[in-house]
Each structure stands twice: as structure tokens, then as C-alpha cells.
Design an enzyme around this catalytic site. Structure first.
Site, PDB file in Angstrom:
ATOM      1  N   ASP A  99       0.882  -0.746   0.232  1.00  0.00           N
ATOM      2  CA  ASP A  99       0.621   0.037   0.273  1.00  0.00           C
ATOM      3  C   ASP A  99       0.669   1.135   0.800  1.00  0.00           C
ATOM      4  OD1 ASP A  99       0.572  -0.696   2.498  1.00  0.00           O
ATOM      5  OD2 ASP A  99      -1.372  -0.662   3.139  1.00  0.00           O
ATOM      6  N   GLU A 169      -5.562   3.888   3.919  1.00  0.00           N
ATOM      7  CA  GLU A 169      -5.967   4.072   4.792  1.00  0.00           C
ATOM      8  C   GLU A 169      -7.160   4.517   4.871  1.00  0.00           C
ATOM      9  OE1 GLU A 169      -4.270   4.071   7.309  1.00  0.00           O
ATOM     10  OE2 GLU A 169      -2.139   4.489   7.067  1.00  0.00           O
TER      11      GLU A 169
END
Length: 441
Positions: A99, A169
Site C-alpha cells: 500500500d 488508509e
């Protein structure tokens, strides 16, 4: 001694030096790679963090790094995501994800290379941005893994799929990449892997457990009342009182509905109502996070929230059209991250052999954090392993235990990771795991 044991002893004696030399050689190669390339890459990533869905520079840098290594790179997947493929003959298709996004946090770590980056956020405000969750380590490790896998093509066969994922997130990036039909376009993986660096574990150690993360749901309770003067509560219906009763009663859903040996959390993070001291409002709003680790427990908790909210309204004398409304934001929920047990045992065995018996940090998980990685692995089911590498020097834990500053958690402005051992262990664990999975057996 039996013939079988004798042959076994000869084979062990023959192969052990080779195994050790290969492991030592991989260590040396990763050390050199970090010094020559990965240290600078980590520094650039740390100083150039970008918010979720806005990872344009990060995505371009990662894509360029992988293109330079010979990967077939596809950009703009699900927004700023990338998919990179390296074909190496017949064999399984194995995916590894990193990520890429940072957080709207002003870094106060005191590091000489601390981020001073700012960015315009989703609401048009300029905010400070920081890699306060270690995604700079993840991307750096992915590039290091990519390079080693190219160099060691003679040790594996199949197709390696590397994914740079946006917006973890905000738990949206994996879903967006799946909605962009990546399996139809690039192939459905036979196995999937991902890693996370963690400040709560010493460097040089791995966590590889059956259930790395919980499932999470975002829930609102919209409460209707009847406004009145604060001096005349009998002439209205107080939504603050009703909301308070709901907050307290929600605690019984976990303690008295969920079996005591199954984990669950209902946390009311926000309670909004009213405008002035002496005005009883006509509405209130509760914002709730719900954590669970199975489909059945998720349903139990969500049903319990609805039951508590509606019946609390009935206790206040509200009619059916005035009962509190429970809103579950399906697009913001994530399933639990559950490792495939057979695959986990296989990879843990590889890591034990290559990294040593003491590589695993065996401590019970106490919190119920969540991840969006399962959107890659749940529907359809793909066997997967999600693991973590330690990111904090043991000396920092020792100082904290002696009364010194505590080790900062993720998402804190004080968060910091020791990059070199974190990245190097991330690369070594990833490479050894991938090479074992990428065999045409």
C-alpha cells in the site's frame, strides 16, 4: 544405525552447507541492495508522502522502478494503483501487495529526514502529510523484492504479480482495484501475500499468525427528538438523553450477546447534538466503529445495534416513524484478514528454515485493527498470508520499560521506524516466501 537414517544423515551433511551459504548470500545481496538503492528510495518516499487517492508521485515512482527491472507495468488501476507482471514460464500466479498512501499528520518524530510535505486534502484544506503507518517501508520492500526476484529467476517459475495499492488508509483502494476488474484483465492469483511493518515489534522479528486483522464496519445512528426549551423538558423528546441511553446499552451487545471467547468491539467515537445550553435539540447523531472476526459475529453485532437503538426509542415513547435509524456504510466496511492455514504453515516453515527458529514474535494480538487487503482475497477466495515485520529497535523498548519515552504507535506524529532492518527483513521474508510458492510442482 539403519540404512534410512544413515542416508538421511549423509543428505543433511551434504545439503546443509549449501543451504546456509545460499541464505548468507541472500543476506549479503540484500544488504548491498539496501546500501546502493533502497536507502535512497526509502528516503524519497518518506519525504514525499501523499494522501489516499492522491498518490500520483508515489505511483509513478514505483511504476518506473518496476519498469526499469523489466516488469510489464499497468498504471491507473482503480485510480492511482499499479499492477506489474513478471512472467517466468509455466507455474502459479502469485500476487504481492504494497500500500502506498500517507496520512494527514504533521510529523514530529525528530528524524533528520522528517516529512515537511503538505497537500490539499479531499475537502480543499492544506494539510501536513506523513507516512505515519510505514507504507514507505512497504513500497521500498516491494521494489527490493522485485529486483531480487528478477535476479533469481532460475529458482522459481510461474508469474509474479506486484500490486501498488492506493488508499488503504481510507479502506477503499483494494475495492477500487477489484472493481477495475484486475483478475479478469491480468489473471486471478493462485496465492496472495502482503506485509506490514509494525512499531510494536522489535526489528529482526516477524509476526505470522492466523488472524492478523479484524473486520470493521462504520455505523451511524440518527436520533430524532422533539425540540424544546431546556427549562421545559416535558414538552419535548430529548435526543441527548436517548442517545446517552443507547451508548450505555450498546455495551451489553458485546458483553451479553457475543460469546465471551469470541472478540468484538462497539465503540462510539462521536456524539453530536444541539447548539446551546438551554435548547433541547430535535436530533442527535452517533458515529460508531464495529469490529468483528467472522460473518456470523458481524451480523450479531449489527443486529444488536439496531435492536438497542430502536427499542431505546420505544422506551422514550417514540412512534414507529420517529425511531432511531441505524445506517451501516457498506462501502466503508472491510472483512477480517484471515490467513489461509495451510499456506501459513507452509510459509512459516520456509521462514523457520531460512531465517531461524526464533524469527517469530509470538504475542497475543490485543487490539482489533482492520485492513482492506481481504478485498483481494475473499470473493473469490484466494489463499493468502499477511505478515508483519518488526520496525523498532529493541533499545527503544528497553528505554520505555525503564521509564523513558513510550514507543509511538502507528498514526502518531511521533511514529518512526528503523528503516534498514525493517526493509531488509521485509525483502528477505517476501523473497523466500514467494520463491517457495512459485514452483511448478
Amino acid at each position: 544405525m539403519s540404512i534410512r537414517r544413515l542416508i538421511g544423515s549423509i543428505l543433511v551433511a551434504f545439503f546443509l552447507p549449501v543451504t546456509l551459504s545460499l541464505a548468507d548470500e541472500l543476506d549479503e545481496r540484500i544488504d548491498m541492495l539496501y546500501e546502493e538503492e533502497l536507502a535512497d528510495l526509502f528516503l524519497w518516499l518518506h519525504q514525499n508522502p501523499e494522501l489516499s487517492h492522491m498518490e500520483h508521485k508515489t505511483s509513478d515512482r514505483l511504476a518506473s522502478e518496476l519498469e526499469g527491472l523489466g516488469y510489464d507495468v499497468h498504471r491507473g488501476i482503480g485510480g492511482t494503483g499499479i499492477v506489474a507482471l513478471l512472467e517466468n514460464g509455466e507455474g502459479p500466479l502469485v500476487m504481492f501487495r504494497a500500500d502506498m498512501d500517507g496520512l494527514p499528520v504533521e510529523e514530529k518524530s525528530g528524524l533528520p529526514y522528517a516529512s515537511t510535505a503538505k497537500q490539499i486534502d479531499w475537502d480543499g484544506n492544506e494539510v501536513s502529510v506523513m507516512h505515519a503507518c510505514g507504507h514507505d517501508v512497504h513500497v521500498t520492500s516491494l521494489v527490493g523484492t522485485a529486483k531480487i526476484m528478477v535476479e533469481r529467476r532460475g529458482q522459481w517459475q510461474g508469474t509474479l504479480m506486484l500490486i501498488g495499492q492506493p488508499a488503504e488508509e481510507r479502506v477503499g483502494g483494494a475495492r477500487l482495484m477489484r472493481e477495475d476488474n484486475i483478475w479478469d484483465r491480468f489473471g486471478q492469483p493462485d496465492y496472495a501475500m502482503a506485509l506490514h511493518v509494525t512499531s510494536s515489534v522489535p526489528t529482526g522479528m516477524l509476526i505470522a499468525d492466523p488472524a492478523p486483522y479484524s473486520g470493521a464496519d462504520t455505523v451511524d445512528i440518527l436520533i430524532k427528538g422533539v425540540g424544546a426549551h431546556g427549562a421545559s423538558p416535558h414538552s419535548g423528546v430529548d435526543p441527548v438523553l436517548l442517545g446517552s441511553q443507547i451508548v450505555v446499552a450498546l455495551q451489553s451487545v458485546v458483553s451479553r450477546s457475543l460469546p465471551p471467547r469470541r472478540p468484538g468491539v462497539i465503540t462510539v467515537g462521536s456524539f453530536h447534538s444541539g447548539t446551546k445550553h438551554n435548547i433541547i435539540s430535535d436530533a442527535a447523531k452517533l458515529q460508531i466503529t464495529v469490529r468483528s472476526e467472522s460473518v456470523a459475529d458481524r451480523a450479531l453485532l449489527l443486529d444488536g445495534i439496531k435492536r438497542v437503538a430502536e427499542n431505546a426509542g420505544r422506551m422514550m415513547g417514540l412512534s414507529g416513524d420517529m425511531l432511531p435509524e441505524v445506517v451501516v456504510y457498506e462501502n466503508e466496511g472491510v472483512p477480517p484478514t484471515l490467513n489461509d492455514i495451510a499456506m501459513l504453515e507452509r510459509v512459516r516453515g520456509v521462514w523457520t528454515d531460512s531465517l531461524g527458529e526464533g524469527i517469530f514474535y509470538n504475542q497475543q494480538r490485543l487490539a482489533m485493527g482492520a485492513e482492506d487487503f481481504p478485498f483481494f482475497t475473499v470473493d473469490p477466495y484466494i489463499p493468502s498470508v499477511y505478515f508483519a515485520v518488526g520496525g523498532t529497535d529493541q533499545a527503544d523498548f528497553d528505554r520505555a520499560a525503564a521509564g523513558g519515552p513510550p514507543v509511538a504507535s502507528h498514526h502518531s506524529p511521533l511514529f518512526k521506524i528503523v528503516p534498514e532492518p525493517s526493509v531488509e527483513l521485509g525483502v528477505k521474508a517476501s523473497v523466500t516466501g514467494l520463491i517457495d510458492l512459485l514452483q511448478n510442482l
